[in-house]
Motif scaffolding. Sequence first.
Motif, PDB file in Angstrom:
ATOM      1  N   GLU A   1     -77.640-112.212  22.482  1.00  0.00           N
ATOM      2  CA  GLU A   1     -78.449-113.314  21.966  1.00  0.00           C
ATOM      3  C   GLU A   1     -79.753-112.789  21.377  1.00  0.00           C
ATOM      4  O   GLU A   1     -80.414-111.913  21.958  1.00  0.00           O
ATOM      5  CB  GLU A   1     -78.764-114.297  23.098  1.00  0.00           C
ATOM      6  CG  GLU A   1     -79.472-115.539  22.602  1.00  0.00           C
ATOM      7  CD  GLU A   1     -80.020-116.392  23.743  1.00  0.00           C
ATOM      8  OE1 GLU A   1     -80.261-115.842  24.832  1.00  0.00           O
ATOM      9  OE2 GLU A   1     -80.207-117.594  23.523  1.00  0.00           O
TER      10      GLU A   1
ATOM     11  N   TYR B   1     -74.225-112.908  14.136  1.00  0.00           N
ATOM     12  CA  TYR B   1     -73.225-113.931  14.458  1.00  0.00           C
ATOM     13  C   TYR B   1     -73.843-115.317  14.417  1.00  0.00           C
ATOM     14  O   TYR B   1     -74.844-115.582  15.088  1.00  0.00           O
ATOM     15  CB  TYR B   1     -72.647-113.668  15.857  1.00  0.00           C
ATOM     16  CG  TYR B   1     -71.839-114.833  16.379  1.00  0.00           C
ATOM     17  CD1 TYR B   1     -70.561-115.087  15.875  1.00  0.00           C
ATOM     18  CD2 TYR B   1     -72.353-115.701  17.336  1.00  0.00           C
ATOM     19  CE1 TYR B   1     -69.819-116.168  16.330  1.00  0.00           C
ATOM     20  CE2 TYR B   1     -71.614-116.788  17.803  1.00  0.00           C
ATOM     21  CZ  TYR B   1     -70.349-117.015  17.291  1.00  0.00           C
ATOM     22  OH  TYR B   1     -69.620-118.087  17.732  1.00  0.00           O
TER      23      TYR B   1
ATOM     24  N   TYR C   1     -73.383-119.143  15.373  1.00  0.00           N
ATOM     25  CA  TYR C   1     -72.637-119.885  16.397  1.00  0.00           C
ATOM     26  C   TYR C   1     -71.502-120.712  15.800  1.00  0.00           C
ATOM     27  O   TYR C   1     -71.717-121.519  14.892  1.00  0.00           O
ATOM     28  CB  TYR C   1     -73.585-120.807  17.179  1.00  0.00           C
ATOM     29  CG  TYR C   1     -72.832-121.645  18.182  1.00  0.00           C
ATOM     30  CD1 TYR C   1     -72.421-121.099  19.389  1.00  0.00           C
ATOM     31  CD2 TYR C   1     -72.484-122.961  17.892  1.00  0.00           C
ATOM     32  CE1 TYR C   1     -71.680-121.845  20.290  1.00  0.00           C
ATOM     33  CE2 TYR C   1     -71.746-123.717  18.787  1.00  0.00           C
ATOM     34  CZ  TYR C   1     -71.349-123.156  19.985  1.00  0.00           C
ATOM     35  OH  TYR C   1     -70.611-123.892  20.861  1.00  0.00           O
ATOM     36  N   GLY C   2     -70.296-120.479  16.307  1.00  0.00           N
ATOM     37  CA  GLY C   2     -69.143-121.275  15.924  1.00  0.00           C
ATOM     38  C   GLY C   2     -68.556-120.944  14.566  1.00  0.00           C
ATOM     39  O   GLY C   2     -67.547-121.532  14.171  1.00  0.00           O
TER      40      GLY C   2
ATOM     41  N   GLY D   1     -87.174-119.858  15.998  1.00  0.00           N
ATOM     42  CA  GLY D   1     -86.845-120.450  17.292  1.00  0.00           C
ATOM     43  C   GLY D   1     -85.355-120.596  17.513  1.00  0.00           C
ATOM     44  O   GLY D   1     -84.906-120.690  18.648  1.00  0.00           O
ATOM     45  N   ASP D   2     -84.577-120.626  16.430  1.00  0.00           N
ATOM     46  CA  ASP D   2     -83.118-120.725  16.572  1.00  0.00           C
ATOM     47  C   ASP D   2     -82.544-119.395  17.058  1.00  0.00           C
ATOM     48  O   ASP D   2     -83.159-118.350  16.939  1.00  0.00           O
ATOM     49  CB  ASP D   2     -82.467-121.122  15.235  1.00  0.00           C
ATOM     50  CG  ASP D   2     -82.721-122.589  14.893  1.00  0.00           C
ATOM     51  OD1 ASP D   2     -83.100-123.348  15.827  1.00  0.00           O
ATOM     52  OD2 ASP D   2     -82.578-122.969  13.725  1.00  0.00           O
ATOM     53  N   ARG D   3     -81.323-119.491  17.570  1.00  0.00           N
ATOM     54  CA  ARG D   3     -80.678-118.312  18.153  1.00  0.00           C
ATOM     55  C   ARG D   3     -79.457-117.910  17.347  1.00  0.00           C
ATOM     56  O   ARG D   3     -78.752-118.758  16.807  1.00  0.00           O
ATOM     57  CB  ARG D   3     -80.223-118.618  19.582  1.00  0.00           C
ATOM     58  CG  ARG D   3     -81.295-119.240  20.461  1.00  0.00           C
ATOM     59  CD  ARG D   3     -82.284-118.185  20.862  1.00  0.00           C
ATOM     60  NE  ARG D   3     -83.442-118.756  21.516  1.00  0.00           N
ATOM     61  CZ  ARG D   3     -83.979-118.238  22.633  1.00  0.00           C
ATOM     62  NH1 ARG D   3     -83.457-117.173  23.193  1.00  0.00           N
ATOM     63  NH2 ARG D   3     -85.056-118.774  23.161  1.00  0.00           N
TER      64      ARG D   3
ATOM     65  N   VAL E   1     -68.622-117.859  23.487  1.00  0.00           N
ATOM     66  CA  VAL E   1     -70.069-118.082  23.508  1.00  0.00           C
ATOM     67  C   VAL E   1     -70.326-119.540  23.864  1.00  0.00           C
ATOM     68  O   VAL E   1     -69.653-120.440  23.363  1.00  0.00           O
ATOM     69  CB  VAL E   1     -70.718-117.704  22.152  1.00  0.00           C
ATOM     70  CG1 VAL E   1     -70.060-118.420  20.989  1.00  0.00           C
ATOM     71  CG2 VAL E   1     -72.221-117.943  22.175  1.00  0.00           C
TER      72      VAL E   1
ATOM     73  N   ARG F   1     -73.227-122.601  24.145  1.00  0.00           N
ATOM     74  CA  ARG F   1     -74.550-123.003  23.630  1.00  0.00           C
ATOM     75  C   ARG F   1     -75.062-124.155  24.466  1.00  0.00           C
ATOM     76  O   ARG F   1     -74.380-125.172  24.620  1.00  0.00           O
ATOM     77  CB  ARG F   1     -74.435-123.407  22.164  1.00  0.00           C
ATOM     78  CG  ARG F   1     -75.792-123.750  21.548  1.00  0.00           C
ATOM     79  CD  ARG F   1     -75.723-123.832  20.061  1.00  0.00           C
ATOM     80  NE  ARG F   1     -74.912-124.964  19.630  1.00  0.00           N
ATOM     81  CZ  ARG F   1     -74.837-125.365  18.357  1.00  0.00           C
ATOM     82  NH1 ARG F   1     -75.510-124.729  17.412  1.00  0.00           N
ATOM     83  NH2 ARG F   1     -74.087-126.391  18.032  1.00  0.00           N
TER      84      ARG F   1
ATOM     85  N   GLY G   1     -80.140-124.769  22.606  1.00  0.00           N
ATOM     86  CA  GLY G   1     -79.667-123.872  21.542  1.00  0.00           C
ATOM     87  C   GLY G   1     -79.542-122.429  21.979  1.00  0.00           C
ATOM     88  O   GLY G   1     -79.278-121.556  21.155  1.00  0.00           O
TER      89      GLY G   1
ATOM     90  N   PRO H   1     -64.245-123.025  17.486  1.00  0.00           N
ATOM     91  CA  PRO H   1     -65.210-123.818  18.260  1.00  0.00           C
ATOM     92  C   PRO H   1     -64.513-124.944  19.024  1.00  0.00           C
ATOM     93  O   PRO H   1     -63.496-125.462  18.570  1.00  0.00           O
ATOM     94  CB  PRO H   1     -66.142-124.403  17.188  1.00  0.00           C
ATOM     95  CG  PRO H   1     -65.734-123.796  15.892  1.00  0.00           C
ATOM     96  CD  PRO H   1     -64.338-123.293  16.053  1.00  0.00           C
TER      97      PRO H   1
ATOM     98  N   GLY I   1     -68.395-128.993  20.745  1.00  0.00           N
ATOM     99  CA  GLY I   1     -69.465-128.174  20.171  1.00  0.00           C
ATOM    100  C   GLY I   1     -70.231-127.326  21.160  1.00  0.00           C
ATOM    101  O   GLY I   1     -71.207-126.679  20.793  1.00  0.00           O
ATOM    102  N   THR I   2     -69.810-127.314  22.429  1.00  0.00           N
ATOM    103  CA  THR I   2     -70.597-126.570  23.415  1.00  0.00           C
ATOM    104  C   THR I   2     -70.175-125.115  23.542  1.00  0.00           C
ATOM    105  O   THR I   2     -70.914-124.306  24.092  1.00  0.00           O
ATOM    106  CB  THR I   2     -70.467-127.207  24.815  1.00  0.00           C
ATOM    107  OG1 THR I   2     -69.070-127.233  25.169  1.00  0.00           O
ATOM    108  CG2 THR I   2     -71.028-128.612  24.827  1.00  0.00           C
ATOM    109  N   GLU I   3     -68.991-124.785  23.062  1.00  0.00           N
ATOM    110  CA  GLU I   3     -68.612-123.377  23.116  1.00  0.00           C
ATOM    111  C   GLU I   3     -67.685-123.003  21.979  1.00  0.00           C
ATOM    112  O   GLU I   3     -67.103-123.874  21.316  1.00  0.00           O
ATOM    113  CB  GLU I   3     -68.007-123.012  24.471  1.00  0.00           C
ATOM    114  CG  GLU I   3     -66.636-123.552  24.744  1.00  0.00           C
ATOM    115  CD  GLU I   3     -66.074-122.971  26.049  1.00  0.00           C
ATOM    116  OE1 GLU I   3     -66.818-122.900  27.046  1.00  0.00           O
ATOM    117  OE2 GLU I   3     -64.891-122.610  26.057  1.00  0.00           O
ATOM    118  N   SER I   4     -67.608-121.720  21.726  1.00  0.00           N
ATOM    119  CA  SER I   4     -66.761-121.235  20.649  1.00  0.00           C
ATOM    120  C   SER I   4     -66.093-119.950  21.124  1.00  0.00           C
ATOM    121  O   SER I   4     -66.721-119.122  21.778  1.00  0.00           O
ATOM    122  CB  SER I   4     -67.607-120.965  19.407  1.00  0.00           C
ATOM    123  OG  SER I   4     -66.778-120.597  18.323  1.00  0.00           O
TER     124      SER I   4
END
Lengths: 311, 375
Positions: free
Chosen positions: A43, A83, A85-86, A124-126, B104, B106, B110, B292, B296-299
């Motif tokens: 992260e 990376y 997310y998603g 601030g985003d990851r 992962v 989230r 975030g 995903p 939307g909480t994990e992928s």
Amino acid sequence: MAARAASAAAVASPGARSESISRKKRGRSVQTEPWVNPHLPHEAEIVERIDESEHVFTLKLRLANPAQHAAYRFAPGQFNMLYLYGVGEVPISIVSDPEHDDLLDHTIRRVGRVTDGIAALKAGDRLGVRGPYGRGWPLDALEGKDVLIVTGGLGCAPSVSVIQYMMRRRARFGAVTILQGVKHYNDLLWRARYEAWAAMPRTRVLFSADTGGPLWPWHIGPVTGLFEHIEPEPGRTLALLCGPEGMMAATVRALRGLGLADSAIWLSLERSMHCAVGQCGHCQFGGKFVCKDGPVFACSEIAPLFSVKGL
Amino acid sequence: MPVRVDIEAPVTETRFLPRADLQRLLDVLAEAGYECIGPRVRDGAIVYDPVTRVSELPHGVTDRQGPGEYRLQAGAGGRCFAWANGPQALKPLLFTPQESLWTVRRDAQGRLAFIPAPPVARPVAVLGVRACDLAALRLQDAHFRDGPRPDPAYSARRDALFLIAVHCTHPAATCFCVSTGDGPRADFGYDLALSELDDGFLVEAGSVAGGVILRRLPTVEATTDQRQVAAREIESGARAQQRALPGTDLRDTLFGRLEHPRWEEVAQRCLSCANCTSVCPTCFCYSEHDVPSLDGTESTHTRQWDSCFTFGHSYIHGGAVRGGTRERYRQWLTHKLGGWHDQYGRSGCVGCGRCITWCPVGIDITEEARAVCAD
């Protein structure tokens, strides 16, 4: 990050290069813990986001784990996998100076699904980071030499780190000449940075644009058109190239015409990369994996395959 | 757990296991904790599937293979290994067609938490492995396990593998392992190796673990006559091979002929379907994708087999580096027979012939290599 220790083992010469940097920086050798999982990102937080142009932006990143961030090592010319997310990962070169910058800077152009998504992130985003990967520029070989840097488009990004590196240690290098070509004059990034470099002793900066404009005082046409203004001395000049392969191929031909040997010409290649550790096979170039054997190659290592269309 | 302890001296002599006692081999493996995978007939082909009874093996079945052709037929007497190979190699057992690499999560702020997929490996014994596939496994080991960044999932599965080779006596018309130096006799990499005779099997141990299993089988010492018959059958299998590559190191020749007109000719026939890469026991390319969750909480980050014959394989911003079939076939052949020498010190082809058999239009790697290398 564990990656640093592993890449020292993975790629002998570049590992040694970056290791020597980190030793000087921290006064100790790099960590030697074994590689745990080559696929797993870590992260990171976006500390700052800078819009460079309409489609290009820079993210300054800090790894969320402070110990990991402190231990992170890289060499100019290496890259990270970022990376989103998603969505997925993209290889992005690291723009920071390995010894002087605390944050990991990545300059990114919006060109696809992942980079479009990353472009929507803010401070601030990851996101996920794994790396650094690959072999960077030949820092040891550059010492005491004249250096000619020829870049096209966003090829300037992978070169910024090595230019910064040389400028901060200016006395250790001979004449430095930076040639940067862009398609459209509006594409030129980092004017202030180039001006600062141009003001350094024994340093020249020249630009070219395929499409100029009313306020474009520099060359119009391909970057190789700038070669009539320079006289690199074969034997004491090393050339570093980064940009589209067509541009690099033309530059290699021009440099050979000026008497430079292929072993004095270094290129940063680009191929599709998924795993970044030489396993997924996407980045194969002849018998090389660009992600781990490169992305920086001496032209002598990849000639005559380089510039073969569709290879 | 499987027995992998070095408590006894290795078994070095060749033993004979009567055909009536072959079931004991499956039983002993099961007792030792292995799931046994072996050849079975499914969908008109011989595939590796779980086997618990010897009656499930392909008794009396042999294969007829040719460019773009694979047919099973009767005609092997009572033997159960009288065939060359099916579409699968060991590859899917180790480098699985699809698997998760990590997940992962989230949270509401975030923040991202990356969780590696734990390597899951159950002890598996594979019965009926061919020499070509052992050679291919060694290459896959070099690629996925033996480098500076071993793949955790592959390595775990590899460590839990027990291999029972069967020396090949029935090469198909598409086989050419003699010319690559990889068969038909299995010389390394197995725990046990069998030679199938009419009335039973010669058994050799290739590892301590193999010796432990062998000791539990009701074997007798093999006779000189039995050993000679087995050797002759392997020899005649080698002589029966009809195809060959034009040399074992084609690296310089192929990379010197990147503009040869044959690339365009083969591209006119090649469908870019990627069958050859799917059945190839050494092809290692994969791509990575995110899946995903709906909330939307994990992928989940997965990998799946990819092929240099697909458009997306060489895609970078602005398009594919290898946009046409000519470039993709050239990439495959020059990498397999050329680039591999730089990467792993030998050709990436082990002569199994699967790419010829399973090519829908019957393109023959030996023929293409010969055509490009011919003056």
